[in-house]
Design an enzyme around this catalytic site. Structure first.
Site, PDB file in Angstrom:
ATOM      1  N   PHE A  90      -6.806   6.581   1.484  1.00 52.99           N
ATOM      2  CA  PHE A  90      -7.173   5.475   1.052  1.00 52.99           C
ATOM      3  C   PHE A  90      -7.977   4.594   1.802  1.00 52.99           C
ATOM      4  CE2 PHE A  90      -3.404   5.271   3.849  1.00 52.99           C
ATOM      5  CZ  PHE A  90      -3.468   3.938   4.541  1.00 52.99           C
ATOM      6  N   ASP A 108       0.185  -3.721  10.685  1.00 57.76           N
ATOM      7  CA  ASP A 108      -1.046  -4.280  10.302  1.00 57.76           C
ATOM      8  C   ASP A 108      -2.086  -3.233  10.919  1.00 57.76           C
ATOM      9  OD1 ASP A 108      -2.586  -6.260   8.877  1.00 57.76           O
ATOM     10  OD2 ASP A 108      -3.010  -6.975  10.755  1.00 57.76           O
ATOM     11  N   SER A 109      -3.158  -2.868  10.015  1.00 63.90           N
ATOM     12  CA  SER A 109      -4.080  -1.939  10.676  1.00 63.90           C
ATOM     13  C   SER A 109      -5.797  -2.715  10.411  1.00 63.90           C
ATOM     14  CB  SER A 109      -3.956  -0.602   9.925  1.00 63.90           C
ATOM     15  OG  SER A 109      -2.849  -0.400   9.526  1.00 63.90           O
ATOM     16  N   ASN A 130       0.763  -1.238  -0.015  1.00 65.19           N
ATOM     17  CA  ASN A 130      -0.123   0.084  -0.143  1.00 65.19           C
ATOM     18  C   ASN A 130       0.685   1.329   0.064  1.00 65.19           C
ATOM     19  OD1 ASN A 130      -1.529   2.079   0.695  1.00 65.19           O
ATOM     20  ND2 ASN A 130      -2.839   0.967   2.279  1.00 65.19           N
ATOM     21  N   PRO A 131       1.044   1.833  -1.190  1.00 63.52           N
ATOM     22  CA  PRO A 131       1.689   3.175  -1.190  1.00 63.52           C
ATOM     23  C   PRO A 131       1.549   4.275  -0.250  1.00 63.52           C
ATOM     24  CG  PRO A 131       0.866   2.553  -3.443  1.00 63.52           C
ATOM     25  CD  PRO A 131       0.469   1.442  -2.396  1.00 63.52           C
ATOM     26  N   GLY A 132       0.043   4.307   0.184  1.00 64.66           N
ATOM     27  CA  GLY A 132      -0.460   5.337   0.727  1.00 64.66           C
ATOM     28  C   GLY A 132       0.333   5.281   2.270  1.00 64.66           C
ATOM     29  N   LYS A 133       0.567   4.146   2.712  1.00 63.55           N
ATOM     30  CA  LYS A 133       1.225   4.041   3.942  1.00 63.55           C
ATOM     31  C   LYS A 133       2.541   4.413   3.810  1.00 63.55           C
ATOM     32  CE  LYS A 133      -0.884  -0.179   5.989  1.00 63.55           C
ATOM     33  NZ  LYS A 133      -0.563  -1.605   6.109  1.00 63.55           N
ATOM     34  N   ARG A 150      -2.333   5.322  12.884  1.00 64.38           N
ATOM     35  CA  ARG A 150      -0.823   5.423  12.476  1.00 64.38           C
ATOM     36  C   ARG A 150       0.008   6.288  13.207  1.00 64.38           C
ATOM     37  NH1 ARG A 150      -2.319   4.599   7.898  1.00 64.38           N
ATOM     38  NH2 ARG A 150      -2.303   2.287   8.192  1.00 64.38           N
TER      39      ARG A 150
HETATM   40  P1  ITT Z   1      -0.357  -4.175   3.710  1.00 59.47           P
HETATM   41  O1  ITT Z   1      -0.921  -5.135   4.467  1.00 59.47           O
HETATM   42  O2  ITT Z   1       0.219  -4.656   2.373  1.00 59.47           O
HETATM   43  O3  ITT Z   1       0.504  -3.337   4.381  1.00 59.47           O
HETATM   44  P2  ITT Z   1      -3.136  -3.157   3.362  1.00 59.47           P
HETATM   45  O4  ITT Z   1      -3.741  -2.094   2.691  1.00 59.47           O
HETATM   46  O5  ITT Z   1      -3.752  -4.750   3.111  1.00 59.47           O
HETATM   47  O6  ITT Z   1      -1.533  -3.264   3.154  1.00 59.47           O
HETATM   48  P3  ITT Z   1      -3.692  -3.444   6.245  1.00 59.47           P
HETATM   49  O7  ITT Z   1      -3.756  -4.970   6.190  1.00 59.47           O
HETATM   50  O8  ITT Z   1      -3.044  -2.879   7.401  1.00 59.47           O
HETATM   51  O9  ITT Z   1      -2.889  -2.923   5.029  1.00 59.47           O
HETATM   52  O10 ITT Z   1      -5.087  -2.751   6.406  1.00 59.47           O
HETATM   53  C1  ITT Z   1      -6.220  -3.306   6.654  1.00 59.47           C
HETATM   54  C2  ITT Z   1      -7.087  -2.586   5.575  1.00 59.47           C
HETATM   55  O11 ITT Z   1      -7.479  -1.251   6.452  1.00 59.47           O
HETATM   56  C3  ITT Z   1      -6.842  -2.172   4.267  1.00 59.47           C
HETATM   57  O12 ITT Z   1      -8.181  -2.315   3.494  1.00 59.47           O
HETATM   58  C4  ITT Z   1      -6.542  -0.561   4.429  1.00 59.47           C
HETATM   59  O13 ITT Z   1      -7.027   0.043   3.117  1.00 59.47           O
HETATM   60  C5  ITT Z   1      -7.442  -0.345   5.369  1.00 59.47           C
HETATM   61  N1  ITT Z   1      -6.512   0.682   6.269  1.00 59.47           N
HETATM   62  C6  ITT Z   1      -5.354   0.669   6.928  1.00 59.47           C
HETATM   63  N2  ITT Z   1      -5.050   2.016   7.408  1.00 59.47           N
HETATM   64  C7  ITT Z   1      -6.023   2.891   6.971  1.00 59.47           C
HETATM   65  C8  ITT Z   1      -5.998   4.035   7.042  1.00 59.47           C
HETATM   66  O14 ITT Z   1      -5.035   4.921   7.688  1.00 59.47           O
HETATM   67  N3  ITT Z   1      -7.257   4.661   6.446  1.00 59.47           N
HETATM   68  C9  ITT Z   1      -8.092   4.032   5.771  1.00 59.47           C
HETATM   69  N4  ITT Z   1      -8.170   2.649   5.469  1.00 59.47           N
HETATM   70  C10 ITT Z   1      -6.904   2.053   6.124  1.00 59.47           C
END
Ligand code: ITT
Length: 185
Positions: free
Chosen positions: A140, A65-66, A9-12, A168
């Site tokens: 995102f 992981d979020s 996820n480039p947004g992160k 985050r």
């Molecule tokens: P990676 O696991 O490859 O890092 P991911 O986008 O799948 O990328 P996560 O598993 O951490 O990342 O995130 C779980 C979901 O929560 C995923 O669909 C994200 O788009 C969303 N998410 C995480 N952080 C967010 C944020 O700050 N704002 C909005 N949505 C978020």
């Protein structure tokens, strides 16, 4: 100091670059696939992910992981947030929340950092509400339907403001303290 941000996820990565720039830590995006175990705890996902990456010989990296945990849905989508976002998306969550009065939700972010052979794991949180409809173009994932102040969505506020209040951002504050102590930055 240079850390690889391992994510799809480039947004992160953009958020991390902003939040660590002043400490002189360079964040480099790396897409390295690793298995994410299925469990109800974000921290366990991160711990096991770090082990998997280290067993590939990787050092000096960050993973996170979020998830968004909705009160009225008993914490769903939580650890399933990525899958739910990819399948039914924000419209799916809005449909589940139709007619639901309790809009409370919390975003959580667990960061794992491998640096100089040390392991640092921190968890940040941001409470808020699920809006009645998606709004805004920035950010995102769940940003358009989540609001920390009950008025504007995370997709309407700028990155600067999002980082100052987000899950985050909260986790990064904790990580910064630990990194400062470690590297005497
Ligand atoms: P990676 O696991 O490859 O890092 P991911 O986008 O799948 O990328 P996560 O598993 O951490 O990342 O995130 C779980 C979901 O929560 C995923 O669909 C994200 O788009 C969303 N998410 C995480 N952080 C967010 C944020 O700050 N704002 C909005 N949505 C978020």
């Amino acid at each position: 100091m240079r850390l690889k941000v391992i994510t799809s996820n480039p947004g992160k990565v953009e958020e991390y670059q902003r939040m660590f720039g002043d400490l002189g830590i360079e964040m480099e995006h790396a897409r390295i696939p690793y298995d994410e175990i299925q469990t109800s705890e974000l921290e366990e996902v991160v711990r096991k992910g770090m082990d998997a990456l280290r067993s590939q010989g990787l050092k000096d990296f960050i993973i996170d992981d979020s998830g968004m945990f909705v009160d009225a849905l008993k914490g769903f989508p939580g650890v399933y947030s990525a899958y739910v976002q990819k399948t039914v998306g924000n419209d799916g969550i809005l449909t589940l929340m139709e007619g639901v009065e309790d809009r409370g939700a919390v975003f959580k972010c667990c960061i794992g950092c491998d640096i100089d052979g040390e392991t640092i794991i921190v968890t940040g949180e941001c409470p808020g509400v699920i809006l009645k409809e998606g709004r805004g173009e920035k950010g995102f994932g769940y940003d358009p339907i989540f609001s920390h102040d009950g008025k504007r969505s995370f997709a309407e506020i700028g990155l600067e403001e999002k980082n100052s209040v987000s899950h985050r951002g909260d986790a990064v504050k904790l990580l910064r303290e630990r990194l400062k102590a470690l590297a005497d930055l």
